[in-house]
Design an enzyme around this catalytic site. Structure first.
Site, short mmCIF file in Angstrom:
data_model
loop_
_atom_site.label_atom_id
_atom_site.label_comp_id
_atom_site.label_asym_id
_atom_site.label_seq_id
_atom_site.Cartn_x
_atom_site.Cartn_y
_atom_site.Cartn_z
N GLU A 144 0.83 -1.22 0.00
CA GLU A 144 0.00 0.00 0.00
C GLU A 144 0.86 1.27 0.00
O GLU A 144 0.72 2.14 0.87
CB GLU A 144 -0.95 -0.01 1.19
CG GLU A 144 -1.95 -1.17 1.12
CD GLU A 144 -3.04 -1.13 2.17
OE1 GLU A 144 -2.81 -0.55 3.25
OE2 GLU A 144 -4.13 -1.68 1.92
N GLU A 203 -5.49 -8.40 -1.30
CA GLU A 203 -6.20 -8.27 -0.01
C GLU A 203 -7.66 -7.96 -0.30
O GLU A 203 -7.97 -7.08 -1.10
CB GLU A 203 -5.65 -7.11 0.83
CG GLU A 203 -4.33 -7.37 1.47
CD GLU A 203 -3.92 -6.23 2.41
OE1 GLU A 203 -4.80 -5.56 2.97
OE2 GLU A 203 -2.71 -6.02 2.53
#
Ligand code: BGP
Length: 482
Positions: A175, A380
């Site tokens: 991220e 995810e």
């Protein structure tokens, strides 16, 4: 069959939320080891000095360090093809600055990869999942320090060399786009600053903002250098980036709201994707930096490196969506994973207020694929819920099955649309510590772990209903979702 034959079905974890063993076998402290647990209403705080009387969830996490054999065997039982995990940087280089790696740390991951192999599972390894060694955070104010690039490159090179025959799929930074937001300062960029207590900071001075975007730039350069080196070490490596998927809809059809949503998508998603996939800063970054009075410190040659070190595939997390608006009267806020926005009246939310939007996953996949046309991977996705044991002693997590089913259906639609999708790893396949709140109560797993918010529990594992359901999904390559 909709999905490709070699579709990478599996689950995802991160060392600091899963491993524990925070100071054994030579491991140094990482940034997360200094962050206390919290809740939605009591945000996580971090400490400069670790206080022996305080509970830090990462210290033991859910003890994968001692239970990796059992966990990987359970993954094998579900039929996993892929296991996403991270290497804990401070297990390999305890302060981040040593010249030689910690052999015991390297050996631990050899054992993990060996167990994966025995179960027919392909590891997907994140090199940095919010896991900067504390030593680097202290010495250089995290990624603000240009020197951290070299330390990361040494660490990445060690991992690539050491595991070149065991690992094929890599991600550089988890991220990375969290660094675009002020709350990414400590967690993603390891920046301590002056006010060092709350994990999520919202206000910054100009200098702090300049530092943050410089730190993010340093991560871009480090990522690109690692990609180039990785490909030299093993040309078969597939190295991806990883973006926190953030989808915002315009709350109204007012063209100003539509523009707001576009701008938000650009800076929240495309900005980092463009640098890592296309190999250069996008055209709108200039205006953003100007409007926000941001000066990024770059060095000669950096832009060349970005061009050379582009990724092989694009991976992302996707949990939720929200809305944006320029109308001040629309102000009902929704919660979310790092990015928050406005509530969407068409969507329901999880126990933690994250708005559930499977259709948005299809939109996201199409939008990103349309721009880059390289393989994508959902690394995810999942539902954080407060699982309760039923009277019969089992965990009937039908709500989780329902969430996952809808997202897998949306994913299949996107593949029918023409998106090239490599795989799907459900977040927190074994219950683990929440990144945003530090809670254990917020569970994602197919596998229950006996551990609570205060650190009680014996860590034993149990299969939930979703365990058996996912096994069927994998067996049928996503055809049987009932
Ligand atoms: C992502 C992080 C993960 C993970 C997940 C769920 O942003 O990459 O580390 O934790 O979100 O978030 P949370 O744990 O806060 O529920």
């Amino acid at each position: 069959m909709t999905l490709r034959k070699d579709f990478l079905w599996g689950g995802a974890t991160a060392a600091n939320q899963y491993e524990g063993g925070w100071n054994i076998d030579g491991k140094g402290a990482g940034v997360p080891d200094h962050i206390r647990g919290g809740t939605v209403t009591a945000p996580r705080l971090w400490d400069k000095e670790i206080d022996e009387n305080v509970y830090y969830p990462s210290h033991e996490a859910v003890d994968f360090y001692h239970r990796y054999e059992e966990d990987i065997d359970l993954m094998g039982e579900m039929g996993f093809k892929c296991f996403r995990m991270s290497i804990n940087w401070s297990r390999i280089y305890p302060t981040g600055m040593e010249e030689e790696p910690n052999r015991k740390g390297l050996d631990f991951y050899h054992k993990v990869f060996q167990r994966c192999k025995e179960n027919g599972i392909e590891p997907l390894v994140t090199l940095s999942h919010y896991e900067l060694p504390w030593g680097l955070s202290e010495k250089y104010n995290g990624w603000t320090g240009r020197e951290v690039i070299d330390h990361f490159v040494r660490y990445a090179t060690t991992c690539f060399e050491e595991y070149k025959n065991e690992v094929k799929y890599w991600l550089t930074f988890n991220e990375i786009n969290i660094g675009v937001q002020p709350f990414g300062r400590i967690m993603s960029l390891g920046m301590q600053g002056i006010d060092h207590k709350p994990m999520f900071i919202l206000n910054e001075t100009k200098e702090e903002k300049d530092d943050r975007f410089t730190a993010l730039h340093n991560q871009f350069v480090a990522s690109a250098k690692a990609v180039v080196i990785g490909h030299k070490i093993n040309p078969d490596f597939k190295i991806g980036n990883m973006i926190a998927g953030s989808l915002s809809y315009p709350y109204t059809c007012d063209p100003k709201d539509v523009k707001e949503a576009d701008d938000s998508f650009n800076m929240s998603n495309f900005f980092c994707g463009d640098v890592q996939v296309r190999g250069h800063y996008p055209y709108y970054a200039k205006r953003y930096f100007k409007d926000n009075n941001i000066d990024v410190r770059m060095e000669d040659g950096d832009l060349e490196i970005l061009k050379k070190g582009t990724v092989d595939f694009y991976s992302f997390s996707y949990y939720m969506s929200s809305c944006v608006s320029t109308h001040p009267e629309v102000n009902d806020k929704a919660s979310g994973n790092m990015f928050s926005g406005l509530k969407n009246p068409y969507l329901e939310a999880s126990d933690w207020g994250w708005q559930i939007d499977p259709e948005g996953l299809r939109t996201y996949l199409n939008r990103v694929y349309g721009r880059y046309e390289i393989p994508l991977m959902v690394v995810e996705n999942g539902l954080g819920a407060n699982d309760e044991r039923s009277e019969d002693g089992c965990f009937h997590d039908t709500y989780r099955i329902d969430y996952l089913r809808k997202h897998i259906e949306a994913m299949k639609e996107a593949v029918e649309d023409g998106v090239d999708l490599m795989g799907y790893t459900m977040w927190g396949c074994v219950d683990l510590v929440s990144a945003s709140t530090g809670e254990m109560k917020k569970r994602y797993g197919f596998i229950y772990v006996d551990r609570d918010n205060d650190g009680n529990g014996d860590f034993h594992r149990e299969r939930k209903d979703s365990f058996y359901w996912y096994k069927k999904v994998i067996e049928s390559n996503g055809e049987d979702l009932d």
